[in-house]
Design a protein around this motif. Sequence first.
Motif, PDB file in Angstrom:
ATOM      1  N   LYS A 221      -9.327  30.576  34.635  1.00  0.00           N
ATOM      2  CA  LYS A 221      -9.113  31.887  35.255  1.00  0.00           C
ATOM      3  C   LYS A 221      -8.982  31.760  36.759  1.00  0.00           C
ATOM      4  O   LYS A 221      -8.190  32.473  37.397  1.00  0.00           O
ATOM      5  N   ASP A 222      -9.750  30.840  37.347  1.00  0.00           N
ATOM      6  CA  ASP A 222      -9.794  30.699  38.797  1.00  0.00           C
ATOM      7  C   ASP A 222      -8.870  29.622  39.340  1.00  0.00           C
ATOM      8  O   ASP A 222      -8.477  29.666  40.507  1.00  0.00           O
TER       9      ASP A 222
ATOM     10  N   GLN B 103      -5.293  27.691  38.609  1.00  0.00           N
ATOM     11  CA  GLN B 103      -4.057  27.708  37.835  1.00  0.00           C
ATOM     12  C   GLN B 103      -3.069  26.679  38.395  1.00  0.00           C
ATOM     13  O   GLN B 103      -3.342  25.997  39.381  1.00  0.00           O
TER      14      GLN B 103
ATOM     15  N   THR C  11      -7.893  36.657  26.293  1.00  0.00           N
ATOM     16  CA  THR C  11      -9.177  36.980  26.933  1.00  0.00           C
ATOM     17  C   THR C  11      -9.674  38.368  26.548  1.00  0.00           C
ATOM     18  O   THR C  11     -10.682  38.830  27.078  1.00  0.00           O
TER      19      THR C  11
ATOM     20  N   ARG D 105      -4.081  35.991  35.867  1.00  0.00           N
ATOM     21  CA  ARG D 105      -5.532  36.242  35.812  1.00  0.00           C
ATOM     22  C   ARG D 105      -6.170  36.224  37.196  1.00  0.00           C
ATOM     23  O   ARG D 105      -7.375  36.002  37.342  1.00  0.00           O
TER      24      ARG D 105
ATOM     25  N   PRO E  15      -6.027  34.130  39.989  1.00  0.00           N
ATOM     26  CA  PRO E  15      -6.749  32.902  40.333  1.00  0.00           C
ATOM     27  C   PRO E  15      -7.099  32.851  41.811  1.00  0.00           C
ATOM     28  O   PRO E  15      -6.498  33.535  42.642  1.00  0.00           O
TER      29      PRO E  15
END
Length: 283
Positions: free
Chosen positions: A92-93, A95, A122, A170, A172
Motif C-alpha cells: 500500500k505504501d 509501489q 482490499t 492506494r 503510496p
Amino acid sequence: MTPPTRPLLELDEVVVEYPGKGRGKKPFRVLHGVSLSIAPGETLGLVGESGSGKTTLGRAVLGLAPVTGGAIRYQGRTVSGLGKRERRALSKDIQVVFQDPFTSLNPAMTVMDILTEPLLVTGVSRADAERRVQGLLDQVYLPLDAARRLPREFSGGQRQRIAIARALCRDPKVIVCDEPVSALDLSTQARVLDLFVEIQEATGVAYLFVTHDLSVVRHISHRVAVLYRGEIVETGDAAKVTENPDHPYTKRLLLAAPVPDPDRQAERRAERRELQRAQAEAG
C-alpha cells in the motif's frame, strides 16, 4: 522545492547476493553495502550503467531481491526480510512503475479492471473503486473512455500513464520508478517526467528514480546517487552531481550523453576515453 530531511526510506549497508551457478561456486554479490535515504516528497535519482546494480537495488526495496546483509527501513521499521503477508500489506505504501508499460499491464483486461483490481482486493466497493479510477485517469490526463479500452489501444506514453495511475491507486508514500521513460521517445519522455513532478507536488509521494540517463535525473531529482559495480561512488544535490561531478565514473557518464554538435561530441568521446584510461590505471 526543498523536501523534508527526515528519512522515509533508509538503506543501511545493504548487501544483495545471488547463489553461484554450479556446485561449489561462490555467491555472486551485486550490492556491496549500499546506504541511502529518501525523505518524504523527495526524488532520489539512482544512476548507473547497465550491470551497476541499480535495478537490483530497486528490487530489494520492493522485496523482490534477497537482502543478505544490512537492512532496509521504512518509517523506522525494518522491512527487509518480511514474509509474504506483511509484504503485501506494505505494498500500500511502496509501489512501482516498471520500464515497459505494455508487459506490466494485463493485455486481456480493460483499464478499468486493471486499476480497480488492487482496490477491490482490499475490500473497497466496486462503485468506490470505479470513482477512484475515474479520478486517477483525470490525474494522469487520460480521457474518461480510456477505462473501457484495452492496453493495446494506447501509445507507449499513454500506457505508461496507465501504469502510473495503477501505482497511485492506494495512495503510496514511495514509488520505485525503474527506468520508466527509457522506452519512450524524447518528446513523450518530457511529458511523462513532467507528470511525475506534477503528481509529486500534488500528493507528496517520494520517488526512487532508477535510470542510466543523467539528463533525466537532472530534470526530476532533488538528489542523485551514482552506483558503480554495486557501490555508491558519489551522491549529492542533483545540479551539482549532473553538471559538475567529482568522481571519474560520474564524469564518464556525463560525457557519454550525446550532444548535437559533432565536433563537441568527438571531444567528449576523447575526454571519456582518457578518463577510462586514468581510472583503469588507478586500479
